[in-house]
Design a protein around this motif. Structure first.
Motif, short mmCIF file in Angstrom:
data_model
loop_
_atom_site.label_atom_id
_atom_site.label_comp_id
_atom_site.label_asym_id
_atom_site.label_seq_id
_atom_site.Cartn_x
_atom_site.Cartn_y
_atom_site.Cartn_z
N LEU A 1 -9.93 -1.33 -4.16
CA LEU A 1 -9.56 -2.58 -4.46
C LEU A 1 -9.46 -2.87 -5.78
N SER A 2 -10.55 -2.60 -6.60
CA SER A 2 -10.40 -2.99 -7.97
C SER A 2 -9.37 -1.99 -8.76
N LEU A 3 -9.32 -0.70 -8.40
CA LEU A 3 -8.35 -0.02 -8.90
C LEU A 3 -6.62 -0.45 -8.43
N ALA A 4 -6.76 -1.17 -7.33
CA ALA A 4 -5.24 -1.65 -6.90
C ALA A 4 -4.99 -2.72 -7.81
N ARG A 5 -6.00 -3.59 -7.86
CA ARG A 5 -5.58 -4.80 -8.56
C ARG A 5 -5.63 -4.60 -10.10
N ALA A 6 -6.00 -3.37 -10.74
CA ALA A 6 -5.79 -3.15 -12.24
C ALA A 6 -4.34 -2.64 -12.30
N TYR A 7 -3.98 -1.66 -11.51
CA TYR A 7 -2.73 -0.98 -11.39
C TYR A 7 -1.74 -2.13 -11.29
N TYR A 8 -1.98 -3.22 -10.27
CA TYR A 8 -1.11 -4.19 -10.20
C TYR A 8 -0.89 -5.35 -11.30
N GLN A 9 -1.92 -5.38 -12.17
CA GLN A 9 -1.69 -6.19 -13.16
C GLN A 9 -0.97 -5.40 -14.25
N LEU A 10 -0.91 -4.11 -14.30
CA LEU A 10 0.00 -3.47 -15.24
C LEU A 10 1.16 -3.08 -14.54
N LYS A 11 1.56 -3.64 -13.69
CA LYS A 11 2.82 -3.36 -12.84
C LYS A 11 3.23 -2.01 -12.44
N ASN A 12 2.14 -1.43 -12.08
CA ASN A 12 2.11 -0.16 -11.66
C ASN A 12 1.99 -0.30 -10.05
N LEU A 13 3.16 -0.59 -9.50
CA LEU A 13 3.14 -0.75 -7.80
C LEU A 13 2.71 0.47 -7.04
N ASP A 14 3.40 1.57 -7.68
CA ASP A 14 3.00 2.79 -6.64
C ASP A 14 1.72 2.95 -6.65
N LYS A 15 0.94 3.00 -7.98
CA LYS A 15 -0.05 3.32 -7.77
C LYS A 15 -1.20 2.45 -6.84
N ALA A 16 -0.82 1.24 -7.13
CA ALA A 16 -1.50 -0.05 -6.49
C ALA A 16 -1.60 0.22 -5.13
N GLU A 17 -0.35 0.60 -4.58
CA GLU A 17 -0.15 0.70 -3.16
C GLU A 17 -0.75 1.63 -2.68
N SER A 18 -0.95 3.03 -3.39
CA SER A 18 -1.66 3.93 -3.01
C SER A 18 -3.07 3.86 -2.95
N GLU A 19 -3.81 2.80 -3.57
CA GLU A 19 -5.08 2.65 -3.56
C GLU A 19 -5.32 1.52 -2.47
N LEU A 20 -4.23 0.62 -2.15
CA LEU A 20 -4.51 -0.22 -0.92
C LEU A 20 -4.34 0.63 0.41
N LYS A 21 -3.61 1.77 0.35
CA LYS A 21 -3.55 2.68 1.66
C LYS A 21 -4.92 3.13 1.80
N ILE A 22 -5.67 3.60 0.82
CA ILE A 22 -6.98 3.88 0.90
C ILE A 22 -7.88 2.94 1.65
N CYS A 23 -7.76 1.72 1.30
CA CYS A 23 -8.74 0.69 1.71
C CYS A 23 -8.13 0.61 3.25
N ARG A 24 -7.02 0.39 3.40
CA ARG A 24 -6.35 0.34 4.76
C ARG A 24 -6.97 1.50 5.60
N ALA A 25 -7.06 2.70 5.17
CA ALA A 25 -7.38 3.84 6.10
C ALA A 25 -8.97 3.61 6.31
N HIS A 26 -9.57 3.12 5.47
CA HIS A 26 -11.18 2.67 5.47
C HIS A 26 -11.52 1.73 6.50
N ILE A 27 -10.68 0.84 6.72
CA ILE A 27 -10.80 -0.33 7.86
C ILE A 27 -10.31 0.68 9.06
N ALA A 28 -9.31 1.43 9.40
CA ALA A 28 -8.86 2.16 10.49
C ALA A 28 -10.20 2.99 10.97
#
Length: 84
Positions: A31-58
């Motif tokens: 989630l921290s990686l996603a936030r850092a990537y988002y702040q740098l406008k690297n939305l593809d990598k941010a989404e990739s990190e969020l997918k890992i978080c969603r997989a953890h929940i599932a």
């Protein structure tokens, strides 16, 4: 986390990527990686990190605990603490 608060996102990404190799299942890191990537406008990598978080929940048996992990990360984010 301090690097994110100081908006030193490139350094934070380096730190969190090394940490994720040590503990790839720690949701807070991704989630921290996603936030850092988002702040740098690297939305593809941010989404990739969020997918890992969603997989953890599932995948986790205790979804409440998974959501607590994510909520803790969100509540400790700079955006939550400083933007009202």
């Amino acid at each position: 986390m301090a690097l994110l608060y100081l908006e030193k996102n490139e350094q934070a990404i380096d730190y969190f990527e090394r940490a994720s190799k040590l503990d790839p299942n720690m949701t807070e890191i991704h989630l921290s990686l996603a936030r850092a990537y988002y702040q740098l406008k690297n939305l593809d990598k941010a989404e990739s990190e969020l997918k890992i978080c969603r997989a953890h929940i599932a995948e986790t048996k205790n979804r409440g605990e998974a959501y607590e992990d994510i909520m803790w990360s969100l509540l400790n984010s700079t955006e939550f603490r400083t933007k009202r």
